[in-house]
Design a protein around this motif. Structure first.
Motif, PDB file in Angstrom:
ATOM      1  N   LEU A 218      77.789   0.575   0.915  1.00  0.00           N
ATOM      2  CA  LEU A 218      77.220   1.264   2.058  1.00  0.00           C
ATOM      3  C   LEU A 218      77.886   0.753   3.335  1.00  0.00           C
ATOM      4  O   LEU A 218      78.427  -0.347   3.378  1.00  0.00           O
ATOM      5  N   THR A 219      77.853   1.539   4.374  1.00  0.00           N
ATOM      6  CA  THR A 219      78.388   1.095   5.655  1.00  0.00           C
ATOM      7  C   THR A 219      77.642  -0.159   6.083  1.00  0.00           C
ATOM      8  O   THR A 219      76.414  -0.175   6.106  1.00  0.00           O
ATOM      9  N   PRO A 220      78.361  -1.241   6.391  1.00  0.00           N
ATOM     10  CA  PRO A 220      77.667  -2.477   6.734  1.00  0.00           C
ATOM     11  C   PRO A 220      76.839  -2.337   8.007  1.00  0.00           C
ATOM     12  O   PRO A 220      77.262  -1.720   8.974  1.00  0.00           O
ATOM     13  N   ASP A 221      75.645  -2.919   7.955  1.00  0.00           N
ATOM     14  CA  ASP A 221      74.771  -2.964   9.125  1.00  0.00           C
ATOM     15  C   ASP A 221      74.862  -4.384   9.677  1.00  0.00           C
ATOM     16  O   ASP A 221      74.060  -5.263   9.331  1.00  0.00           O
ATOM     17  N   LEU A 222      75.850  -4.616  10.511  1.00  0.00           N
ATOM     18  CA  LEU A 222      76.173  -5.968  10.942  1.00  0.00           C
ATOM     19  C   LEU A 222      75.329  -6.413  12.125  1.00  0.00           C
ATOM     20  O   LEU A 222      75.012  -5.618  13.016  1.00  0.00           O
ATOM     21  N   HIS A 223      75.019  -7.705  12.129  1.00  0.00           N
ATOM     22  CA  HIS A 223      74.292  -8.327  13.228  1.00  0.00           C
ATOM     23  C   HIS A 223      75.022  -9.612  13.621  1.00  0.00           C
ATOM     24  O   HIS A 223      74.564 -10.722  13.312  1.00  0.00           O
ATOM     25  N   PRO A 224      76.165  -9.474  14.298  1.00  0.00           N
ATOM     26  CA  PRO A 224      76.948 -10.660  14.657  1.00  0.00           C
ATOM     27  C   PRO A 224      76.181 -11.653  15.510  1.00  0.00           C
ATOM     28  O   PRO A 224      76.511 -12.843  15.528  1.00  0.00           O
ATOM     29  N   GLU A 225      75.158 -11.180  16.200  1.00  0.00           N
ATOM     30  CA  GLU A 225      74.373 -12.085  17.047  1.00  0.00           C
ATOM     31  C   GLU A 225      73.698 -13.186  16.230  1.00  0.00           C
ATOM     32  O   GLU A 225      73.316 -14.236  16.761  1.00  0.00           O
ATOM     33  N   LEU A 226      73.558 -12.961  14.901  1.00  0.00           N
ATOM     34  CA  LEU A 226      72.994 -13.995  14.037  1.00  0.00           C
ATOM     35  C   LEU A 226      73.859 -15.249  14.054  1.00  0.00           C
ATOM     36  O   LEU A 226      73.347 -16.374  13.943  1.00  0.00           O
ATOM     37  N   LEU A 227      75.167 -15.082  14.194  1.00  0.00           N
ATOM     38  CA  LEU A 227      76.058 -16.239  14.262  1.00  0.00           C
ATOM     39  C   LEU A 227      75.720 -17.098  15.472  1.00  0.00           C
ATOM     40  O   LEU A 227      75.669 -18.333  15.388  1.00  0.00           O
ATOM     41  N   GLN A 228      75.519 -16.444  16.598  1.00  0.00           N
ATOM     42  CA  GLN A 228      75.157 -17.174  17.818  1.00  0.00           C
ATOM     43  C   GLN A 228      73.808 -17.870  17.648  1.00  0.00           C
ATOM     44  O   GLN A 228      73.625 -19.025  18.063  1.00  0.00           O
TER      45      GLN A 228
END
Length: 340
Positions: A218-228
């Motif tokens: 599936l198209t990824p539902d990314l949450h890069p803010e989790l890294l921060q």
């Protein structure tokens, strides 16, 4: 600087990671499966003037072995990549990709023992970094395996890449419906395992799950803010790895890099690029009688492999530009033989 000084050591890998982290960019990590894809990956990085990772999975390693033995196949591919690397002049880190916990006993651990033997008897060094994927394990089991593997990786002058909990979405992972996310608590347990070994957060690579999807998914539902968030909660700025990067939006990629990603895996897109180059080559050959002498220019594997290489290399260049690593590589030379 001498040739030996340019050998890819664990110290040099960490220096490259530090430069990316401080410079706000990341390195492409390209999976290869044979001679042509290895050349394509390395040529693309050189054309971009970018350092990068060239890596093999357990599937590629097994395919490279006449007996489907991933340890034997890793040695075969590792020697091929090491010898190819001598023809290029950008930093190329040779890496073993995703080893799930179920495969440690049959692949990564025996491979590390074999590499230690080669290093001690011939001075031969094939791989520079190694990835243990404990994301499907309970976090304490994940930590226990990391602690078991770390001294073996150090014995071959390597850098270890690990995952902190979570699970990727995607058919390749057996999770076609959704991803699970890593937590600061899981990350802290991994950080503590390295601290007990006298290492800080800049001595290893850490992949976390923030909505990533591997392969056909599936198209990824990314949450890069989790890294921060993880960095803030743990108080440690890890060298993060972005797994399942293929198909991600430019915005998500830029945000992930801004939050500490220094390595991004792009296997699916580069596989597709190679095959698309071959497909386009045969489209141009449509209508020719391939059994006829004139058709040899098309059915000769050297011809269509060259088309695949060119297409894949161009995709690598595009990713280096997107990740910001293009035109940052310092020229290096590599020893051409073991122990040289």
């Amino acid at each position: 600087m001498s040739i030996q000084d340019n050998a890819m050591t664990a110290e040099r890998v960490r220096l490259l990671l530090q430069q990316a982290h401080e410079g706000g960019y990341a390195y492409p990590a390209i999976n290869i499966s044979n001679l042509d894809t290895a050349i394509a990956a390395m040529q693309g990085l050189q054309q971009a003037q970018s350092a990068g990772f060239v890596q093999v999975s357990i599937g590629a390693a097994a395919q490279a072995s006449p007996t489907a033995d991933p340890v034997e196949g890793s040695i075969i591919l590792g020697r091929m990549m090491r010898d190819l690397r001598a023809s290029f002049h950008v930093p190329l880190i040779l890496h073993t990709d995703h080893c799930h916990a179920d495969d440690v006993d049959r692949w990564l651990e025996p491979l590390l023992h074999r590499l230690a033997y080669l290093k001690s008897t011939t001075g031969e060094k094939l791989f520079d970094s190694f990835m243990f994927d404990g994301s499907h394990d309970e976090i304490h089991d994940n930590v226990a395996t990391i602690e078991r593997l770390l001294p073996l990786v150090q014995a071959v002058d390597g850098v270890l890449e690990v995952e902190a909990g979570g699970a990727w979405g995607g058919v390749e992972d057996g999770i076609a419906d959704q991803a699970k996310f890593s937590t600061p608590e899981d990350v802290a347990l991994i950080q503590q395992a390295f601290e007990r070994a006298g290492l800080d957060e800049h001595h290893y690579l850490l992949a976390v799950a923030f909505g990533n999807a591997h392969g056909t998914a599936l198209t990824p539902d990314l949450h890069p803010e989790l890294l921060q968030h993880i960095t803030q909660e743990t108080g440690k700025a890890n060298y993060f790895v972005f797994h399942g990067g293929s198909g991600s939006s430019d915005e998500d990629i830029h945000q992930a890099v801004a939050f500490g990603v220094v390595k991004m895996n792009i296997d699916t897109d580069t596989q597709y690029a190679f095959t698309a180059g071959v497909d386009e080559f045969f489209e141009r050959a449509h209508g020719l009688q391939r059994s006829h002498k004139e058709g040899k220019a098309y059915f000769d594997p050297r011809k269509w492999n060259a088309a695949g290489r060119q297409s894949m290399s161009q995709r690598v260049v595009e990713y280096a530009q997107l990740l910001g690593s293009a035109h940052r590589a310092v020229r290096v030379s590599y020893p051409t033989t073991a122990g040289e």
